[in-house]
Motif scaffolding. Structure first.
Motif, PDB file in Angstrom:
ATOM      1  N   TRP A 186       0.833  -1.211   0.000  1.00 15.82           N
ATOM      2  CA  TRP A 186       0.000   0.000   0.000  1.00 15.82           C
ATOM      3  C   TRP A 186       0.865   1.258   0.000  1.00 15.82           C
ATOM      4  N   TYR A 187       1.978   1.202   0.747  1.00 13.63           N
ATOM      5  CA  TYR A 187       2.891   2.352   0.761  1.00 13.63           C
ATOM      6  C   TYR A 187       3.553   2.533  -0.610  1.00 13.63           C
TER       7      TYR A 187
ATOM      8  N   LYS B  72       1.210   3.846  -3.276  1.00  9.36           N
ATOM      9  CA  LYS B  72       0.612   5.142  -2.919  1.00  9.36           C
ATOM     10  C   LYS B  72      -0.868   5.020  -2.576  1.00  9.36           C
TER      11      LYS B  72
ATOM     12  N   PRO C 151      -1.416   7.728   1.217  1.00  6.34           N
ATOM     13  CA  PRO C 151      -0.753   8.939   0.712  1.00  6.34           C
ATOM     14  C   PRO C 151       0.608   9.194   1.355  1.00  6.34           C
ATOM     15  N   GLY C 152       1.467   9.866   0.591  1.00  7.99           N
ATOM     16  CA  GLY C 152       2.772  10.265   1.121  1.00  7.99           C
ATOM     17  C   GLY C 152       3.901   9.408   0.587  1.00  7.99           C
ATOM     18  N   ASP C 153       5.107   9.919   0.793  1.00  4.57           N
ATOM     19  CA  ASP C 153       6.311   9.203   0.359  1.00  4.57           C
ATOM     20  C   ASP C 153       6.748   8.282   1.487  1.00  4.57           C
ATOM     21  N   ASN C 154       6.318   7.027   1.413  1.00  2.00           N
ATOM     22  CA  ASN C 154       6.544   6.100   2.525  1.00  2.00           C
ATOM     23  C   ASN C 154       7.340   4.871   2.113  1.00  2.00           C
TER      24      ASN C 154
END
Length: 451
Positions: A54-55, A58, A61-64
């Motif tokens: 999921w990271y 995306k 949300p966000g740069d993970n």
């Protein structure tokens, strides 16, 4: 992990999916993430992997990427084979960690040893692409073979493609066909490839249009746009209505290349020029370069839309910026004629010279004609009839009907009557088209030039 903790982790995982998918619960990504995190912390590797996915994708949300890397590492520490593969992907792509191809290969290979056949494909692709590592097609083939032997459909497809093209291995079209057939049931790409093989034929098998239609249809029904375009191409000579159905379906799924193809055939068959304009505009706005050029031509000649030279000039320039050489002479003519912009012979000559440098004989032929006219009329250059005729003769040799007519006008003795009809002239609206309008594999058109 003890049985109680395992049961609790599995329950949390299922609840997370229910919130994520909105099954029996209102869709809620925050709750889904929290539950998946709890399940991961209890040691359930598939929860760590899914949350990491999921990271990466995306969905959260966000740069993970760093969070994803940590989650995959957690699964890796528990010895999960898919976590090995996902962690390898992070090292390969530089997700949350510095790129390290040798480390990625090491982890992919460990994943294979643990039983993950999918990782064979990832290893083979690294060797085949040769990014940040020396390309090695022989190793790529070995890993495709290994994955194929383990039953991986992606490896089978790429191995068969290598046999078909003779890439990194001796060409063997029959072997390619055999592998495509063995993995055709659920693999759309294999179905499409079989369509191509039957459409073109093999050394031991003549082309079989019926079989080609069968396989292209299977792939098309699974959403393969290229197969839809192939069906359109085949049905053009069998059933134009059916051909257009496939072109339209492809266009509705792909607003770039396939939309262009649908627009092109709407125009070619004189079905609906307004509709053709709409689809061509859609394709051009989605940055398909041939459509950008043709949209300029539609605006210039008033096909499916009122004549709008400002818009035509705009789209010709967009296509030219993207290297579409057919636009060059059109831009030059706008500068030469002062239509919607100030006359600028220097710029006109620049664009004609740019077109003359093209390897495309249609582009070069038209530009030589325009260049000859500049010298004939003394536009931006010293008037020189002899030099002008030289350019016009060059243009005529490349089959340019404009040059033929201009030479006839200047002196009927310059050109013999048997050369007058070198090019076929077809009138469509207010475009005079002197080269065959055709689509190659559904995408590329020959040059259109207005006289």
């Amino acid at each position: 992990m003890n049985n109680y903790a395992l049961e609790q982790a599995e329950e949390l995982f299922e609840q997370a999916l229910e919130y994520f998918l909105g099954i029996e619960k209102e869709k809620n990504m925050i709750h889904a993430k929290e539950l998946l995190q709890q399940s991961s912390e209890l040691g359930l590797s598939k929860s760590s992997n899914l949350l990491g996915d999921w990271y990466i994708k995306k969905i959260i949300p966000g740069d993970n990427y760093k969070e994803a890397f940590k989650l995959y590492t957690r699964g890796y520490e528990f010895g999960d084979m898919r976590s090995f593969s996902r962690l390898a992907m992070c090292y390969e792509k530089g997700y949350g960690i510095k790129k390290d191809i040798p480390k990625a290969l090491e982890l992919y290979e460990k994943s294979v040893e643990l039983g993950n056949k999918d990782a064979c494909f990832s290893i083979a692709r690294i060797y085949e692409k040769g990014e940040n590592i020396k390309m090695d097609l022989s190793k790529a083939i070995l890993w495709y073979k290994r994955g194929y032997e383990k039953g991986d459909a992606d490896c089978a497809c790429n191995l068969a493609t290598c046999y078909y093209k003779g890439k990194g291995i001796e060409q063997n079209i029959e072997k390619a066909k055999e592998i495509f057939l063995a993995f055709s049931e659920y693999n759309t790409q294999n179905q499409r490839n079989l369509g191509v093989i039957f459409y073109k034929g093999t050394p031991s098998c003549k082309p079989n249009e019926e079989e080609a239609i069968y396989w292209f249809t299977k792939a098309a029904n699974n959403g393969d746009i290229t197969s839809m375009l192939h069906l359109g191409k085949i049905y053009k000579n069998l059933d134009k209505e059916k051909a257009m159905e496939w072109y339209r379906k492809a266009g509705s799924l792909d607003h770039k290349k396939a939309a262009y193809s649908y627009a092109f055939h709407l125009y070619q068959y004189k079905i609906d020029w307004n509709e053709s304009f709409k689809w061509m505009k859609c394709s051009a706005e989605n940055k398909h370069v041939p459509a950008q050029f043709l949209l300029g031509l539609f605006y210039k000649c008033g096909i499916g839309t009122p004549v709008a030279h400002d818009k035509a000039f705009y789209w010709f320039n967009i296509a030219a910026e993207n290297g579409y050489e057919q636009s060059y002479s059109h831009i030059g003519r706008y500068y030469r004629d002062g239509r919607i912009i100030k006359i600028d012979y220097e710029n006109a000559l620049f664009w004609f010279e740019k077109a003359i440098a093209s390897q495309n004989i249609n582009v070069r032929g038209e530009a030589l004609y325009d260049y000859g006219v500049m010298y004939l009329d003394g536009l931006g250059v010293k008037k020189n009839k002899i030099r002008a005729i030289g350019y016009l003769l060059e243009s005529k040799e490349l089959g340019c009907i404009n040059a033929i007519n201009k030479l006839k006008e200047l002196d009927s003795d310059i050109i013999s009557n048997e050369n007058i009809n070198n090019s076929r002239i077809i009138e469509h609206g207010n475009i005079i088209e002197y080269v065959d309008m055709k689509v190659i594999d559904g995408y590329e058109s020959a040059n259109w030039v207005e006289i």
